[in-house]
Structures are given as C-alpha cells and as structure tokens.
Design a protein around this motif. Sequence first.
Motif, PDB file in Angstrom:
ATOM      1  N   ALA A   2      42.575  41.014  46.589  1.00 19.04           N
ATOM      2  CA  ALA A   2      43.900  41.023  46.847  1.00 19.04           C
ATOM      3  C   ALA A   2      44.025  41.089  48.291  1.00 19.04           C
ATOM      4  O   ALA A   2      43.158  41.686  48.922  1.00 19.04           O
ATOM      5  CB  ALA A   2      44.329  42.537  46.228  1.00 19.04           C
ATOM      6  N   ASP A   3      45.128  40.638  48.724  1.00 21.71           N
ATOM      7  CA  ASP A   3      45.301  40.696  50.248  1.00 21.71           C
ATOM      8  C   ASP A   3      46.418  42.059  50.478  1.00 21.71           C
ATOM      9  O   ASP A   3      46.986  42.547  49.650  1.00 21.71           O
ATOM     10  CB  ASP A   3      45.942  39.354  50.745  1.00 21.71           C
ATOM     11  CG  ASP A   3      47.156  39.226  50.954  1.00 21.71           C
ATOM     12  OD1 ASP A   3      47.631  38.246  51.633  1.00 21.71           O
ATOM     13  OD2 ASP A   3      48.013  39.814  50.104  1.00 21.71           O
ATOM     14  N   LEU A  89      51.857  38.751  37.422  1.00 19.32           N
ATOM     15  CA  LEU A  89      50.845  38.503  36.470  1.00 19.32           C
ATOM     16  C   LEU A  89      51.000  39.414  35.136  1.00 19.32           C
ATOM     17  O   LEU A  89      51.617  40.633  35.268  1.00 19.32           O
ATOM     18  CB  LEU A  89      49.353  39.091  37.056  1.00 19.32           C
ATOM     19  CG  LEU A  89      48.965  37.961  38.255  1.00 19.32           C
ATOM     20  CD1 LEU A  89      47.766  38.603  38.808  1.00 19.32           C
ATOM     21  CD2 LEU A  89      48.695  36.809  37.735  1.00 19.32           C
ATOM     22  N   PRO A  90      50.569  39.021  34.024  1.00 16.55           N
ATOM     23  CA  PRO A  90      50.620  39.945  32.929  1.00 16.55           C
ATOM     24  C   PRO A  90      49.926  41.329  33.151  1.00 16.55           C
ATOM     25  O   PRO A  90      48.980  41.300  33.851  1.00 16.55           O
ATOM     26  CB  PRO A  90      50.422  38.970  31.776  1.00 16.55           C
ATOM     27  CG  PRO A  90      49.411  38.134  32.256  1.00 16.55           C
ATOM     28  CD  PRO A  90      49.759  37.899  33.954  1.00 16.55           C
ATOM     29  N   ASN A  91      50.526  42.413  32.138  1.00 16.82           N
ATOM     30  CA  ASN A  91      49.547  43.454  32.426  1.00 16.82           C
ATOM     31  C   ASN A  91      48.472  43.309  31.606  1.00 16.82           C
ATOM     32  O   ASN A  91      48.435  42.621  30.513  1.00 16.82           O
ATOM     33  CB  ASN A  91      50.426  44.696  31.730  1.00 16.82           C
ATOM     34  CG  ASN A  91      51.665  45.121  32.475  1.00 16.82           C
ATOM     35  OD1 ASN A  91      51.510  45.188  34.121  1.00 16.82           O
ATOM     36  ND2 ASN A  91      52.649  45.534  32.194  1.00 16.82           N
ATOM     37  N   PRO A  92      47.258  43.826  32.051  1.00 21.22           N
ATOM     38  CA  PRO A  92      46.074  43.656  31.686  1.00 21.22           C
ATOM     39  C   PRO A  92      45.958  44.395  30.085  1.00 21.22           C
ATOM     40  O   PRO A  92      46.724  45.574  30.112  1.00 21.22           O
ATOM     41  CB  PRO A  92      45.108  43.964  32.491  1.00 21.22           C
ATOM     42  CG  PRO A  92      45.635  44.883  33.551  1.00 21.22           C
ATOM     43  CD  PRO A  92      47.113  44.480  33.259  1.00 21.22           C
ATOM     44  N   TYR A  98      42.142  43.700  36.403  1.00 20.97           N
ATOM     45  CA  TYR A  98      42.314  42.751  37.530  1.00 20.97           C
ATOM     46  C   TYR A  98      41.323  43.005  38.482  1.00 20.97           C
ATOM     47  O   TYR A  98      41.212  44.123  38.998  1.00 20.97           O
ATOM     48  CB  TYR A  98      43.508  42.220  38.037  1.00 20.97           C
ATOM     49  CG  TYR A  98      44.485  41.604  37.142  1.00 20.97           C
ATOM     50  CD1 TYR A  98      44.403  40.397  36.627  1.00 20.97           C
ATOM     51  CD2 TYR A  98      45.713  42.354  36.613  1.00 20.97           C
ATOM     52  CE1 TYR A  98      45.074  39.803  35.865  1.00 20.97           C
ATOM     53  CE2 TYR A  98      46.414  41.711  35.600  1.00 20.97           C
ATOM     54  CZ  TYR A  98      46.362  40.320  35.347  1.00 20.97           C
ATOM     55  OH  TYR A  98      47.165  39.590  34.528  1.00 20.97           O
ATOM     56  N   HIS A  99      40.132  41.990  38.829  1.00 25.83           N
ATOM     57  CA  HIS A  99      39.329  42.343  40.034  1.00 25.83           C
ATOM     58  C   HIS A  99      39.870  42.921  41.218  1.00 25.83           C
ATOM     59  O   HIS A  99      39.666  43.801  41.928  1.00 25.83           O
ATOM     60  CB  HIS A  99      38.413  41.203  40.494  1.00 25.83           C
ATOM     61  CG  HIS A  99      37.595  40.557  39.257  1.00 25.83           C
ATOM     62  ND1 HIS A  99      37.019  39.542  39.547  1.00 25.83           N
ATOM     63  CD2 HIS A  99      37.381  40.871  38.127  1.00 25.83           C
ATOM     64  CE1 HIS A  99      36.240  39.278  38.676  1.00 25.83           C
ATOM     65  NE2 HIS A  99      36.481  40.266  37.660  1.00 25.83           N
ATOM     66  N   ALA A 100      41.254  42.303  41.536  1.00 25.71           N
ATOM     67  CA  ALA A 100      42.143  43.084  42.682  1.00 25.71           C
ATOM     68  C   ALA A 100      42.283  44.363  42.608  1.00 25.71           C
ATOM     69  O   ALA A 100      42.451  45.125  43.423  1.00 25.71           O
ATOM     70  CB  ALA A 100      43.249  42.172  42.737  1.00 25.71           C
TER      71      ALA A 100
END
Length: 173
Positions: A2-3, A89-92, A98-100
């Motif tokens: 992530a940035d 992005l969809p909720n995991p 998410y890696h981010a």
Amino acid sequence: MADPKGLVCVGAIAGGFGVQGEVRLKSFCADPAAIADYAPLLTEDGRSFGLRVTRALSGAFAARLTGVSTREQAEAMKGTRLYVPRERLPNPGEDEFYHADLIGLAVLDTGGAPIGKVKAVLDHGAGDILEIARPGRPDLLLPFTRAVVPTVDLPGRRIIADPPEGLDGPERE
C-alpha cells in the motif's frame, strides 16, 4: 503493498507484448483475471489507465491500456505498478487479509513482547510468509499460518505470533 494515499497494488507491467502496444501484465489479485474489474488503474505518479485483458499468457496477461498504442510506449511502462483505492476492493472473507492491510502492523509474541513490524508479505507458492523488520536485528521470516500467527487484529494494528523455536535465531534478550 500500500502507498500513503490508501492505494493497493493489484498488478505490475512486465514489459511490452507484440508490436501494437499491448503490455505483459502481472496480476496480484487472488483471481488474476479480476484485475480488469478494477479499472481504471492508477500509477504511483498519478496517471490513470483503462485496462482490457486481451489474452492469457504463461503467468501473466496480454492487455491494452488506454493511451498506450505502440510497442515503445508499452516497453517504457515496464516495472510500473498499478493501484486501486482500497475502498474499491471487496471486503475479504473471514481469515483472509489483503497484504496491504498487514504491512506495517506491529508483531508481538504470545507474551506481549514486541518482535517487530510487518515489512512485506511474500508468496513463493507454498503459502505466504511475513517478513518482519526488527530494529538492530536481521529481518525475521514467519510462515503465515494459524499455528505461527494465531491472531491478526486489524483494528488494533497488531499481530500475535508464536515463532517456532529456533526460527528467531539466538534467544531474545
């Protein structure tokens, strides 16, 4: 990764493909073909590209990006990472991350002692590995399994880890 602007990296351009401006695209999505669903994609320098996947390649896709029409333009984009805002992005699902969302989390042992912070999430095919940055010590690589990482507390911005004996090197002081 992530940035600071809340973007999540979903792919990268590996170079040009063919002679008509297609790019070779590496997707970082769980469903690699889903990368096209997130267009327009953004670059670190703020450019925005529409995306159309044209065909599957070995480990990648051939794709067309808006505004890229020559092989030279496509080759110039080699190494460019493509991002989407996190909220698109969809909720995991449960026990999916998410890696981010993991990068930057504090890592504590089961007794509450700090181990370090998640520097990266590595995927070498046999399962994810957390790379833990530790001040004044070499980075630690932890298998991202329930046995080694029993708790991921995203709201608390922490991970509880139980590194296998010997994985941490010499005993912590």
